[in-house]
Design an enzyme around this catalytic site. Structure first.
Site, PDB file in Angstrom:
ATOM      1  N   TRP A   1      14.514  11.616   7.018  1.00 42.55           N
ATOM      2  CA  TRP A   1      13.900  13.246   6.647  1.00 42.55           C
ATOM      3  C   TRP A   1      14.209  13.393   8.030  1.00 42.55           C
ATOM      4  CZ3 TRP A   1      16.253  14.508   2.607  1.00 42.55           C
ATOM      5  CH2 TRP A   1      16.079  13.979   1.327  1.00 42.55           C
TER       6      TRP A   1
ATOM      7  N   ASP B   1       5.214  16.649   7.418  1.00 44.61           N
ATOM      8  CA  ASP B   1       6.159  16.895   6.013  1.00 44.61           C
ATOM      9  C   ASP B   1       5.344  15.233   4.871  1.00 44.61           C
ATOM     10  OD1 ASP B   1       7.466  15.637   4.100  1.00 44.61           O
ATOM     11  OD2 ASP B   1       9.224  15.648   5.133  1.00 44.61           O
TER      12      ASP B   1
ATOM     13  N   LYS C   1       7.260  14.339  -6.462  1.00 43.52           N
ATOM     14  CA  LYS C   1       6.838  12.354  -6.312  1.00 43.52           C
ATOM     15  C   LYS C   1       5.360  12.716  -6.783  1.00 43.52           C
ATOM     16  CE  LYS C   1       9.733  12.591  -2.091  1.00 43.52           C
ATOM     17  NZ  LYS C   1      11.305  12.144  -3.258  1.00 43.52           N
TER      18      LYS C   1
HETATM   19  N1  PMP Z   1      10.811  14.640   3.223  1.00 45.76           N
HETATM   20  C1  PMP Z   1      10.492  13.490   2.452  1.00 45.76           C
HETATM   21  C2  PMP Z   1       9.685  12.237   3.342  1.00 45.76           C
HETATM   22  C3  PMP Z   1      10.996  12.783   1.015  1.00 45.76           C
HETATM   23  O1  PMP Z   1      10.968  12.365   0.743  1.00 45.76           O
HETATM   24  C4  PMP Z   1      12.306  14.160   0.781  1.00 45.76           C
HETATM   25  C5  PMP Z   1      13.382  13.441  -0.656  1.00 45.76           C
HETATM   26  N2  PMP Z   1      12.997  12.769  -0.991  1.00 45.76           N
HETATM   27  C6  PMP Z   1      12.646  15.526   1.203  1.00 45.76           C
HETATM   28  C7  PMP Z   1      11.608  15.631   2.601  1.00 45.76           C
HETATM   29  C8  PMP Z   1      13.756  16.424   1.263  1.00 45.76           C
HETATM   30  O2  PMP Z   1      12.832  17.165  -0.082  1.00 45.76           O
HETATM   31  P1  PMP Z   1      13.433  18.338  -0.927  1.00 45.76           P
HETATM   32  O3  PMP Z   1      14.701  17.041  -1.647  1.00 45.76           O
HETATM   33  O4  PMP Z   1      12.296  18.908  -2.298  1.00 45.76           O
HETATM   34  O5  PMP Z   1      13.892  19.399  -0.386  1.00 45.76           O
END
Ligand code: PMP
Length: 361
Positions: free
Chosen positions: A104, A173, A197
């Site tokens: 991420w 994030d 989550k």
């Molecule tokens: N950042 C983290 C730490 C994540 O775990 C995720 C999704 N698993 C994301 C960003 C991306 O999120 P989204 O699917 O809401 O775009």
């Protein structure tokens, strides 16, 4: 009422508290005597105004969000924030520092690069397959911000404490550990987190931004990507993800009721300990991250005999445990123990692991 519920170890969307699901069920057809459901009501109605205001109020209370921060519920997922952060905070193409702790963070860096910005990776744990949180790094003095990912959902590492930035704005994030523990919001310039989550279903991304940063948003970026415009009438510039925000509000109320984030943190530590103790017992199972970087939320592990993993996952599923397959990019097993996963589920998993070991060693 009792239901047949699985042990839900999904990485997101993930488990929600049963009390919250019950309340949604009660409210669904006729929301508190309004004669319609939240799914059907106008986002400009009085009833909805109360829902969104209370969701924000309770979140502010839980996290202790200071008055000089704006709270927004946006769309586009945390993924859109990878772009919105540099689009808004780097109008003059000032460089920004990033710490790369996995998939991420890598995506956040790539998105900034795509926009022609200058993300500088000042530390990375890629050398050891992202199995630790870097400790030694120097933040550049000319950096517009430092971007980190507090919990790495796929690799299972988590910042145990946040870095001292000496005045450089910290952007985080927090998608996969938001509201799982108390945080000192004033240490951050901007926090973003997908809801799906710990705090609700998919569809909304929480953005908490210090108000002075809003002045940086350039005029020539898309309206929906402009923090300043989004903050003016928080979350209501256009139609917001109304139902998701309503559920976030219920989760906030639930977290307050159980004793707030300190209490939630205690519960999360106790749950994770059950599984980590089992992983540390012998070498039949093996945790994959360095001990001082272990996540309370996502716990990946391997079997010593990796050939047995498929059988393990199949039998776990048959025993009512879902979502244990490691992310497709890394394989193995991963148990996500978000806020709403009960201790009993973790105990059931460990009991199953003990049984599986007995039968297969
Ligand atoms: N950042 C983290 C730490 C994540 O775990 C995720 C999704 N698993 C994301 C960003 C991306 O999120 P989204 O699917 O809401 O775009």
């Amino acid at each position: 009422m009792t239901y047949k519920r699985i042990h839900n170890f999904n990485a997101g969307p993930a488990a929600l508290p049963i009390e919250v699901l019950e309340e949604i069920k009660t409210d669904l057809i006729d929301y508190k005597g309004n004669g319609l459901s939240v799914l059907e009501m106008s986002h400009r109605s009085k009833a909805y105004d109360e829902i969104i205001k209370n969701a924000e109020k309770d979140m502010r209370e839980l996290l202790g969000i200071p008055d000089n921060y704006t709270v927004m519920f946006l769309q586009g997922g945390a993924t859109l924030q990878f772009a919105m952060v540099p689009l808004n905070l780097l109008p003059d193409n000032k460089p920004a520092d990033y710490i790369n702790t996995g998939t991420w963070s890598t995506k956040a860096i790539e998105e900034a690069q795509k926009l022609g910005k200058t993300p500088r990776v000042i530390a990375s744990s890629e050398d050891k397959e992202f199995t630790y949180i870097p400790k030694n790094f120097t933040i550049n003095k000319d950096s517009a911000y430092l971007h980190i990912t507090s919990n790495n959902t796929i690799r299972g590492t988590e910042w145990q404490s946040f870095p001292e930035t000496n005045g450089i704005d910290l952007v985080c994030d927090m998608s996969s550990d938001f509201c799982s523990r108390p945080v000192d919001v004033k240490k951050f310039a901007l926090i973003y987190a997908g809801a799906q989550k710990n705090v609700g279903p998919a569809g909304a991304t929480v953005v908490i931004i210090r108000n002075d940063l809003l002045e940086r948003s350039p005029k020539n970026i898309p309206t929906m990507c402009n923090y300043k415009i989004m903050a003016k009438e928080p979350s209501l510039y256009n139609t917001p993800p109304a139902f998701t925000i309503y559920v976030i509000g219920l989760v906030m109320k639930y977290l307050k009721k159980i004793g707030g984030l300190e209490k939630m943190y205690e519960m999360n530590k106790a749950k994770a300990k059950i599984l980590y103790d089992r992983l540390d017992k012998n070498d039949f199972y093996r945790g994959t991250v360095e001990k001082d970087s272990r996540s309370l939320m996502n716990i990946p592990f391997r079997l010593k005999n990796e050939q047995l993993e498929e059988k393990f996952l199949k039998e776990a599923k048959a025993a009512g445990m879902e979502g244990l397959k490691g992310h497709r990019s890394v394989g193995g097993v991963r148990a996500s123990l978000y806020n709403a996963v009960p201790k009993e589920s973790v105990q059931a998993l460990v009991n199953f692991m003990d049984e599986f070991e007995k039968k297969n060693s």
